[in-house]
Every structure is written in structure tokens, then in C-alpha cells.
Design an enzyme around this catalytic site. Structure first.
Site, PDB file in Angstrom:
ATOM      1  N   LYS A  83       0.802  -1.206   0.000  1.00 21.12           N
ATOM      2  CA  LYS A  83       0.000   0.000   0.000  1.00 21.12           C
ATOM      3  C   LYS A  83       0.846   1.271   0.000  1.00 21.12           C
ATOM      4  O   LYS A  83       0.345   2.366  -0.243  1.00 21.12           O
ATOM      5  CB  LYS A  83      -0.884   0.022   1.249  1.00 21.12           C
ATOM      6  CG  LYS A  83      -1.843  -1.121   1.378  1.00 21.12           C
ATOM      7  CD  LYS A  83      -2.558  -1.006   2.750  1.00 21.12           C
ATOM      8  CE  LYS A  83      -3.352  -2.236   3.046  1.00 21.12           C
ATOM      9  NZ  LYS A  83      -3.873  -2.203   4.437  1.00 21.12           N
ATOM     10  N   GLY A  84       2.113   1.160   0.298  1.00 22.56           N
ATOM     11  CA  GLY A  84       2.933   2.332   0.589  1.00 22.56           C
ATOM     12  C   GLY A  84       3.162   3.309  -0.538  1.00 22.56           C
ATOM     13  O   GLY A  84       3.513   4.460  -0.309  1.00 22.56           O
TER      14      GLY A  84
ATOM     15  N   ASP B 107      14.857  -1.438   0.712  1.00 20.79           N
ATOM     16  CA  ASP B 107      15.515  -1.780   1.975  1.00 20.79           C
ATOM     17  C   ASP B 107      16.436  -2.979   1.718  1.00 20.79           C
ATOM     18  O   ASP B 107      17.585  -2.812   1.303  1.00 20.79           O
ATOM     19  CB  ASP B 107      14.408  -2.061   3.004  1.00 20.79           C
ATOM     20  CG  ASP B 107      14.908  -2.313   4.410  1.00 20.79           C
ATOM     21  OD1 ASP B 107      16.085  -2.616   4.586  1.00 20.79           O
ATOM     22  OD2 ASP B 107      14.108  -2.239   5.355  1.00 20.79           O
TER      23      ASP B 107
ATOM     24  N   LYS C 225      17.510   2.668   1.666  1.00 24.06           N
ATOM     25  CA  LYS C 225      18.229   2.602   2.949  1.00 24.06           C
ATOM     26  C   LYS C 225      19.664   2.157   2.716  1.00 24.06           C
ATOM     27  O   LYS C 225      19.890   1.094   2.130  1.00 24.06           O
ATOM     28  CB  LYS C 225      17.558   1.573   3.862  1.00 24.06           C
ATOM     29  CG  LYS C 225      16.397   2.115   4.633  1.00 24.06           C
ATOM     30  CD  LYS C 225      15.965   1.118   5.714  1.00 24.06           C
ATOM     31  CE  LYS C 225      14.568   1.426   6.151  1.00 24.06           C
ATOM     32  NZ  LYS C 225      14.041   0.492   7.149  1.00 24.06           N
TER      33      LYS C 225
ATOM     34  N   PHE D  41      14.021   3.122  10.705  1.00 25.37           N
ATOM     35  CA  PHE D  41      12.652   2.838  10.284  1.00 25.37           C
ATOM     36  C   PHE D  41      11.899   4.155  10.153  1.00 25.37           C
ATOM     37  O   PHE D  41      11.844   4.942  11.092  1.00 25.37           O
ATOM     38  CB  PHE D  41      11.938   1.907  11.271  1.00 25.37           C
ATOM     39  CG  PHE D  41      10.684   1.329  10.682  1.00 25.37           C
ATOM     40  CD1 PHE D  41      10.734   0.258   9.812  1.00 25.37           C
ATOM     41  CD2 PHE D  41       9.442   1.895  10.975  1.00 25.37           C
ATOM     42  CE1 PHE D  41       9.582  -0.256   9.231  1.00 25.37           C
ATOM     43  CE2 PHE D  41       8.288   1.380  10.407  1.00 25.37           C
ATOM     44  CZ  PHE D  41       8.356   0.304   9.536  1.00 25.37           C
ATOM     45  N   VAL D  42      11.360   4.395   8.962  1.00 28.74           N
ATOM     46  CA  VAL D  42      10.694   5.673   8.700  1.00 28.74           C
ATOM     47  C   VAL D  42       9.211   5.460   8.412  1.00 28.74           C
ATOM     48  O   VAL D  42       8.803   4.395   7.947  1.00 28.74           O
ATOM     49  CB  VAL D  42      11.356   6.419   7.515  1.00 28.74           C
ATOM     50  CG1 VAL D  42      12.722   6.935   7.899  1.00 28.74           C
ATOM     51  CG2 VAL D  42      11.447   5.533   6.279  1.00 28.74           C
TER      52      VAL D  42
ATOM     53  N   ASP E 189       4.118   3.055   6.646  1.00 36.50           N
ATOM     54  CA  ASP E 189       3.353   2.824   7.887  1.00 36.50           C
ATOM     55  C   ASP E 189       4.132   2.021   8.914  1.00 36.50           C
ATOM     56  O   ASP E 189       5.118   1.351   8.596  1.00 36.50           O
ATOM     57  CB  ASP E 189       2.078   2.038   7.563  1.00 36.50           C
ATOM     58  CG  ASP E 189       2.384   0.569   7.297  1.00 36.50           C
ATOM     59  OD1 ASP E 189       3.223   0.284   6.420  1.00 36.50           O
ATOM     60  OD2 ASP E 189       1.815  -0.303   7.988  1.00 36.50           O
TER      61      ASP E 189
HETATM   62  P1  XMP Z   1      12.614  -4.651   0.980  1.00 36.41           P
HETATM   63  O1  XMP Z   1      13.346  -5.049   2.225  1.00 36.41           O
HETATM   64  O2  XMP Z   1      11.941  -5.796   0.334  1.00 36.41           O
HETATM   65  O3  XMP Z   1      11.524  -3.691   1.567  1.00 36.41           O
HETATM   66  O4  XMP Z   1      13.487  -3.843   0.034  1.00 36.41           O
HETATM   67  C1  XMP Z   1      10.634  -3.011   0.797  1.00 36.41           C
HETATM   68  C2  XMP Z   1       9.340  -2.856   1.558  1.00 36.41           C
HETATM   69  O5  XMP Z   1       9.524  -2.949   2.976  1.00 36.41           O
HETATM   70  C3  XMP Z   1       8.802  -1.969   3.648  1.00 36.41           C
HETATM   71  N1  XMP Z   1       9.752  -1.134   4.404  1.00 36.41           N
HETATM   72  C4  XMP Z   1       9.428  -0.125   5.230  1.00 36.41           C
HETATM   73  N2  XMP Z   1       8.231   0.370   5.583  1.00 36.41           N
HETATM   74  N3  XMP Z   1       9.286   1.987   6.929  1.00 36.41           N
HETATM   75  C5  XMP Z   1       8.172   1.430   6.437  1.00 36.41           C
HETATM   76  O6  XMP Z   1       7.091   1.924   6.740  1.00 36.41           O
HETATM   77  C6  XMP Z   1      10.532   1.544   6.649  1.00 36.41           C
HETATM   78  O7  XMP Z   1      11.525   2.091   7.127  1.00 36.41           O
HETATM   79  C7  XMP Z   1      10.595   0.411   5.745  1.00 36.41           C
HETATM   80  N4  XMP Z   1      11.638  -0.293   5.233  1.00 36.41           N
HETATM   81  C8  XMP Z   1      11.059  -1.226   4.417  1.00 36.41           C
HETATM   82  C9  XMP Z   1       8.072  -1.190   2.589  1.00 36.41           C
HETATM   83  O8  XMP Z   1       6.763  -1.704   2.510  1.00 36.41           O
HETATM   84  C10 XMP Z   1       8.786  -1.489   1.308  1.00 36.41           C
HETATM   85  O9  XMP Z   1       7.916  -1.505   0.214  1.00 36.41           O
END
Ligand code: XMP
Length: 179
Positions: free
Chosen positions: A38-39, A102, A130, A151-152, A158
Site C-alpha cells: 500500500k505504501g 531496503d 536505505k 525505520f521511517v 506505515d
Molecule cells: P525490501 O526489504 O523488500 O523492503 O526492500 C521493501 C518494503 O519494505 C517496507 N519497508 C518499510 N516500511 N518503513 C516502512 O514503513 C521503513 O523504514 C521500511 N523499510 C522497508 C516497505 O513496505 C517497502 O515496500
């Protein structure tokens, strides 16, 4: 006390720069922007608006993708196609739009999934990346800003479905975890 990392004004500038870069590369081509729910929502909406100022015509679709539980990645990425059209990405130039990069596992899985479904090319655009967290060979093609490994939340991001509505991005404070 939470730390605001990017204000509404900062985000507007970053999104405008991303749109200019995408428009320069894809001018004259059809593009499918594929948002990861959803982000992606506020980011994708603002990006579309900025792309329209460059007269780049885009189609928009979504995948529902999840991996995070609370503030840590489960490492297991689950994809759900929402489009009823099974061949929605076949032979198309797809740009995957995500809020944050991430571990890279989400983008890796989604890219492979789209390639298997016959996309002509798969590019990626993330608002945030990140530092030092990538566990894959993936590198986002368009990246707004690098942030430290914190964590943001806000602007679509969210913590247990909270904070998505904030117009800025902030670091989640200790006292907000599990609050
Ligand atoms: P990956 O680890 O697969 O992560 O690259 C991508 C998804 O992980 C969530 N994500 C976060 N969500 N704050 C959040 O609210 C964060 O700091 C964070 N780091 C990763 C996010 O859904 C992203 O699409």
C-alpha cells in the site's frame, strides 16, 4: 521526539526530479507505472502529476505486496495481482514504483515475476533507499534519496497501518513503537 527527515516541500522537489529523469528517458514511449501497495500511494499520485507536466502519458496499475510485520522484514515477499487482465504487463515498459528500497527482496521478487509474465522491460523507481541494507544484486533505476538504516513512516509508509497519512517522512521514535 520524532525526527522529520523530509518535509512536504523536500518531497515535492525530490518527486519532481524523479519525474524529470523518467520523462527524459521515456519520452515518446508508452509506460506502465506499477505501484506496490500500500505504501506507494502518495508517491505514485504525486509522480503521475509531475509526469503530466512533462506530457509523458502513463498507464497505472497496482500489485499488493507485503513483507513487513511491524518494523522488521519477514523476508517472505507475497505478491497479489489486482488487475483482472492476466496479461496486463505483457510486452510493456513497466516501471515498478515503491516507497522504499531496503533489503531489495521486494524489488527482486516483483522484477522476476513481471519478467515471467512477459514484460518488455522492467525498471524501478523508489522514493527512498536505505544505506547498507541491500541483500540482492538489484539497484533501483531511479532513486529519490538515500537514507540511513532507520525505520521511517509517513507519506504512505506505515508502522502497523499507522502514519501513512502524514505529508512528511519522519523517523519512528522509540516511544511510538508498539504504541
Ligand atoms: P525490501 O526489504 O523488500 O523492503 O526492500 C521493501 C518494503 O519494505 C517496507 N519497508 C518499510 N516500511 N518503513 C516502512 O514503513 C521503513 O523504514 C521500511 N523499510 C522497508 C516497505 O513496505 C517497502 O515496500
Amino acid at each position: 521526539m520524532s525526527e522529520v527527515l523530509y518535509s512536504e516541500g523536500d518531497l515535492k522537489k525530490v518527486v519532481a526530479e524523479l519525474a524529470a529523469a523518467i520523462a527524459a528517458d521515456f519520452m515518446g514511449h508508452s509506460v506502465l507505472l506499477l505501484g506496490l501497495l500500500k505504501g506507494c500511494q502518495p508517491f505514485l499520485a504525486d509522480l503521475c502529476r509531475q509526469l503530466s507536466y512533462h506530457q509523458l502519458n502513463v498507464a497505472v496499475d497496482y500489485l499488493l505486496v507485503s513483507s513487513y510485520v511491524g518494523s522488521s522484514s519477514s523476508g517472505k515477499v507475497v505478491i497479489k495481482q489486482l488487475s483482472v487482465d492476466e496479461s496486463f504487463c505483457r510486452q510493456r515498459n513497466v516501471i515498478v514504483i515503491d516507497d522504499i528500497f531496503d533489503t531489495g527482496l521486494t524489488l527482486q521478487k516483483v522484477t522476476a515475476w513481471l519478467q515471467a509474465k512477459g514484460a518488455a522491460q522492467v525498471k524501478s523507481c523508489v522514493l527512498l533507499s536505505k544505506s547498507g541494507c541491500n541483500q540482492t544484486e538489484m539497484v533501483p533505476d531511479y532513486c529519490g534519496v538515500e537514507i540511513p538504516a532507520v525505520f521511517v513512516v509517513g507519506y504512505g509508509l506505515d508502522y502497523n497501518e499507522k502514519y501513512r497519512e502524514l505529508p512528511y517522512i519522519k523517523v519512528l521514535a522509540e516511544n511510538e513503537i508498539s504504541a
